[in-house]
Write an enzyme that holds these catalytic residues in place. Structure first.
Site, PDB file in Angstrom:
ATOM      1  CG  ASP A  13      48.206  45.831  46.029  1.00 12.55           C
ATOM      2  OD1 ASP A  13      49.378  45.743  46.481  1.00 12.55           O
ATOM      3  OD2 ASP A  13      47.195  45.662  46.727  1.00 12.55           O
ATOM      4  CE  LYS A  68      47.223  42.356  46.544  1.00 12.73           C
ATOM      5  NZ  LYS A  68      46.382  42.017  47.704  1.00 12.73           N
ATOM      6  CD  GLU A 125      48.031  48.512  48.432  1.00 12.83           C
ATOM      7  OE1 GLU A 125      48.108  47.551  49.220  1.00 12.83           O
ATOM      8  OE2 GLU A 125      47.107  48.633  47.596  1.00 12.83           O
ATOM      9  NE  ARG A 180      44.618  49.287  55.449  1.00  8.57           N
ATOM     10  CZ  ARG A 180      44.051  48.256  56.062  1.00  8.57           C
ATOM     11  NH1 ARG A 180      44.071  48.186  57.384  1.00  8.57           N
ATOM     12  NH2 ARG A 180      43.481  47.303  55.363  1.00  8.57           N
TER      13      ARG A 180
HETATM   14  N1  BES Z   1      43.930  45.934  46.790  1.00 10.82           N
HETATM   15  C1  BES Z   1      43.805  45.088  47.917  1.00 10.82           C
HETATM   16  C2  BES Z   1      42.337  44.780  48.233  1.00 10.82           C
HETATM   17  C3  BES Z   1      41.637  43.860  47.268  1.00 10.82           C
HETATM   18  C4  BES Z   1      41.680  42.505  47.432  1.00 10.82           C
HETATM   19  C5  BES Z   1      40.891  44.391  46.235  1.00 10.82           C
HETATM   20  C6  BES Z   1      41.003  41.676  46.560  1.00 10.82           C
HETATM   21  C7  BES Z   1      40.216  43.571  45.366  1.00 10.82           C
HETATM   22  C8  BES Z   1      40.265  42.211  45.534  1.00 10.82           C
HETATM   23  C9  BES Z   1      44.402  45.744  49.143  1.00 10.82           C
HETATM   24  O1  BES Z   1      45.487  46.561  48.899  1.00 10.82           O
HETATM   25  C10 BES Z   1      44.869  44.656  50.034  1.00 10.82           C
HETATM   26  O2  BES Z   1      45.768  43.964  49.663  1.00 10.82           O
HETATM   27  N2  BES Z   1      44.244  44.540  51.193  1.00 10.82           N
HETATM   28  C11 BES Z   1      44.575  43.517  52.126  1.00 10.82           C
HETATM   29  C12 BES Z   1      44.574  44.159  53.493  1.00 10.82           C
HETATM   30  C13 BES Z   1      45.131  43.249  54.566  1.00 10.82           C
HETATM   31  C14 BES Z   1      46.609  43.049  54.354  1.00 10.82           C
HETATM   32  C15 BES Z   1      44.844  43.866  55.905  1.00 10.82           C
HETATM   33  C16 BES Z   1      43.515  42.432  52.037  1.00 10.82           C
HETATM   34  O3  BES Z   1      42.337  42.744  51.883  1.00 10.82           O
HETATM   35  O4  BES Z   1      43.902  41.262  52.103  1.00 10.82           O
HETATM   36 ZN    ZN Z   2      45.609  47.426  47.071  1.00 15.49          ZN
HETATM   37 MN    MN Z   3      47.327  45.527  48.877  1.00 15.68          MN
END
Ligand code: BES
Ligand code: ZN
Ligand code: MN
Length: 486
Positions: A264, A271, A343, A345
Site C-alpha cells: 500500500d 504515503k 483503498e 474499503r
Molecule cells: N493500510 C492502511 C491502514 C494502516 C495504517 C495500517 C497504519 C497499518 C498501519 C490503510 O489503507 C490506510 O491508508 N488508511 C488510511 C485511511 C484514511 C486515508 C481515511 C489511514 O488510516 O490513514
Molecule cells: Zn491499506
Molecule cells: Mn491505504
C-alpha cells in the site's frame, strides 16, 4: 516441529528436556538418583512466574535436563500461566535438544480445564519458536532452534481432552505459520499472483477447492471499486476464493474475507516515507483468513467455510485512480474516491457484496484498515465492529479464551452521514476523527441483512521496531471461534 501427546509415568521417559514445576522436578530427580544435585541446583531459585532454571543431569540419565518453570506449583491466573509458558518456551528455544516433554500438568489455572492449558501452552510454543529466515544467508541466522518434537504430557484423566488439544494445536500452528510467512514475505515476492499460488496449495487438503476471479472477470462483473485500486499496478489483482466443505451440503457457510493489499503506497494520495516498508503487511487480513482456513481444513472442522482474499497492489502511476474519481461498485452503489489511500474499503466492499452469493450464515472480514485503529487500541486488541451482539460477543469470547484479544467499537448509524458525497452515493473517506468507525460504516453499506462483523487488525497484525514481523493475529481467535460453531 511436531506435537504429540505422552501418557504414563514421568520418571520413565527418555528426553532431552523435561519442563515441569519445582515439586515434580525434585520428585523425578530423586527417582533418577539425582535428588541431591537438584536440591543444590535449585537452592537459590526464586520459583516465581516468568523465571526458569535449567538443571543438566549427568550424561547417562534418561532425562538430560530438567527445566524448572517458576510458579508452576501454585494456582495461577490465565495471564500468569501464559507468562510462565512463554518463559519456558524462551528457555526451550535456546537448548541444544531435539525433543522435550511439557509436564506442567499439576499447575491449576483458575476457571480453566486441561484442554485450555494444553492449547495455551502449545500456542505459546507455536508463537515463541517461529522464525522467518528465508532471505537470510546461513551464517547470518542467530541461534538456530534445534527443537523438533514436543510431547505434551497428560495424566490418565485428561488424556482425551489433551489429545484433542494437541490435534487442534497442530492445525493451528500450521495456519499461524502460513499467516506469518505470507505477512513477512516482501512485496516483490508476495503479490496477488503469489497469494493465489499459496492459496492453491490448500486445494490439496481434503474437501477444499480454490478458484479466482482475474481482472477481466471482475470488469465483466462490475467490480469498479476493486479495479480502481489495482489498475495502476503491474501485478494484476485477484479475488481468490477458497471453499472448504467440511459440513453438511445444506449447511450455510461462514464466509471470511481478508484485505490483501500486497503493498500500500497510498496511490496518488501517496504515503510519507517513514515506515512505508511496513505496508507490505497490508495483506495480513488475507494472510489471517487463509491461515484460519488451512487450520480449519487440517483440523477437519465440521463446517462449511468460504474464504475470499481481495488481493491487489495499491500503486501510483499514469493509470492510477485520481482523488475525485467516481466508480461503480459491484453492489451498484457509486463511490467518490476522495483519498486513494483509503483503498482497503474499496477492495473489501466488492468482496463483501460478492459474498452474498454464498448465502452465508455469518460474514467476517479482517483488515489492516485504519491508522485510527492503531491509535485507539494499539497492539493489544483487534477491533470488532458488528450490529449483531451475539456475533460480537462470540468473537470477543474467542479472543479472551485464546489470549488473542479483541475489543468492540460502536457501529452506530450516527457516523454514517459523514460519508456523504456531493457527486456520488458516498465518499470513501470522511474526517479524521473516529476513522476506524467510519471505515466500518462504509463497509456496512455492502453487507445488508447479514450477520456480519468487521475486524480492524491494523494494530495487532504485525510488530514494528526491533521485533518487526507478522504476528499471525487474529488466527487463534478465529480458529477458536470456528471450533465453537454449532
Ligand atoms: N493500510 C492502511 C491502514 C494502516 C495504517 C495500517 C497504519 C497499518 C498501519 C490503510 O489503507 C490506510 O491508508 N488508511 C488510511 C485511511 C484514511 C486515508 C481515511 C489511514 O488510516 O490513514
Ligand atoms: Zn491499506
Ligand atoms: Mn491505504
Amino acid at each position: 516441529m511436531k506435537y504429540s501427546t505422552k501418557t504414563g509415568t514421568l520418571a520413565e521417559f527418555t528426553t532431552g528436556a523435561l519442563i515441569t514445576g519445582l515439586r515434580t522436578a525434585k520428585l523425578i530427580a530423586r527417582t533418577l538418583n539425582q535428588g541431591a544435585l537438584l536440591e543444590a541446583a535449585t537452592t537459590d531459585f526464586k520459583d516465581l512466574v516468568g523465571q526458569t532454571l535449567t538443571v543438566v543431569l549427568p550424561k547417562n540419565t534418561p532425562v538430560q535436563r530438567i527445566v524448572v518453570a517458576g510458579g508452576a506449583d501454585d494456582e495461577q491466573s490465565e495471564t500468569q500461566f501464559r507468562k510462565m509458558a512463554a518463559a519456558a518456551v524462551t528457555t526451550l528455544r535456546s537448548l541444544p535438544t531435539r525433543n522435550a516433554i511439557w509436564a506442567l500438568t499439576a499447575t491449576k489455572v483458575t476457571g480453566r480445564d486441561p484442554y485450555w492449558k494444553a492449547t495455551s501452552a502449545l500456542f505459546a510454543l507455536s508463537t515463541g519458536i517461529y522464525e522467518f529466515n528465508e532471505h537470510k544467508s546461513r551464517d547470518k541466522v542467530a541461534n538456530r532452534i534445534e527443537l523438533r518434537t514436543l510431547h505434551m504430557f497428560a495424566d490418565a484423566r485428561s488424556k482425551t481432552s489433551v489429545q484433542r488439544a494437541v490435534r487442534f494445536a497442530r492445525a493451528l500452528k500450521s495456519g499461524l505459520d502460513l499467516a506469518r510467512n505470507l505477512g513477512n514475505q516482501p512485496a516483490n515476492v508476495c503479490n496477488p499472483s503469489y497469494l493465489l499460488r499459496e492459496a492453491r496449495k490448500l486445494g490439496r487438503l481434503q474437501k477444499t477447492s480454490v478458484s479466482a476471479l482475474d481482472e477481466k472477470r471482475m470488469r465483466e462483473l462490475g467490480m469498479g471499486a476493486f479495479l480502481a485500486v489495482s489498475q495502476a499496478s503491474n501485478a494484476p489483482g485477484k479475488m481468490i476464493i477458497v471453499n472448504y466443505k467440511g459440513g453438511k451440503p445444506k449447511d450455510q457457510p461462514v464466509v471470511l474475507i481478508g484485505k490483501g493489499i500486497t503493498f500500500d503506497t497510498g496511490g496518488i494520495s501517496l504515503k510519507p516515507p517513514p515506515a512505508m516498508d511496513e505496508m507490505k503487511f497490508d495483506m495480513c487480513g488475507a494472510a489471517t483468513v487463509l491461515g484460519v482456513t488451512r487450520a480449519a481444513a487440517e483440523a477437519r472442522l465440521p463446517i462449511n467455510l468460504v474464504t475470499i482474499l481481495a488481493a491487489a497492489e495499491n500503486m501510483p502511476g499514469s493509470k492510477a485512480t485520481r482523488p475525485g474519481d467516481i466508480v461503480r461498485t459491484y453492489s451498484g452503489q457509486t463511490v467518490e474516491i476522495l483519498n486513494t489511500d483509503a483503498e482497503g474499503r474499496l477492495v473489501l466492499c466488492d468482496a463483501l457484496a460478492y459474498a452474498e452469493r454464498y448465502k452465508p450464515r455469518v460474514i467476517i472480514d479482517v483488515a489492516t484498515l485504519t491508522g485510527a485503529c492503531v491509535v485507539a487500541l494499539g497492539g493489544v486488541a483487534s477491533a470488532v465492529f458488528s450490529k449483531d451482539d451475539g456475533l460480537a460477543d462470540a468473537l470477543l469470547a474467542a479472543g479472551d479464551w485464546s489470549g488473542d484479544r479483541a475489543w468492540r467499537l460502536p457501529l452506530w448509524d450516527d457516523y454514517q452521514a459523514s460519508l456523504n458525497s456531493n457527486f456520488a452515493d458516498m465518499a470513501n473517506v470522511a474526517g479524521r476523527d473516529a476513522g476506524a468507525i467510519k471505515a466500518a460504516c462504509f463497509l456496512s453499506r455492502f453487507t445488508k441483512n447479514r450477520a456480519w462483523a468487521h475486524m480492524d487488525i491494523a494494530g495487532t497484525a504485525y510488530h514494528s521496531g526491533s521485533k518487526k514481523g507478522a504476528t499471525g493475529r487474529p488466527v487463534a481467535l478465529l480458529f477458536r471461534f470456528l471450533t465453537e460453531q454449532p
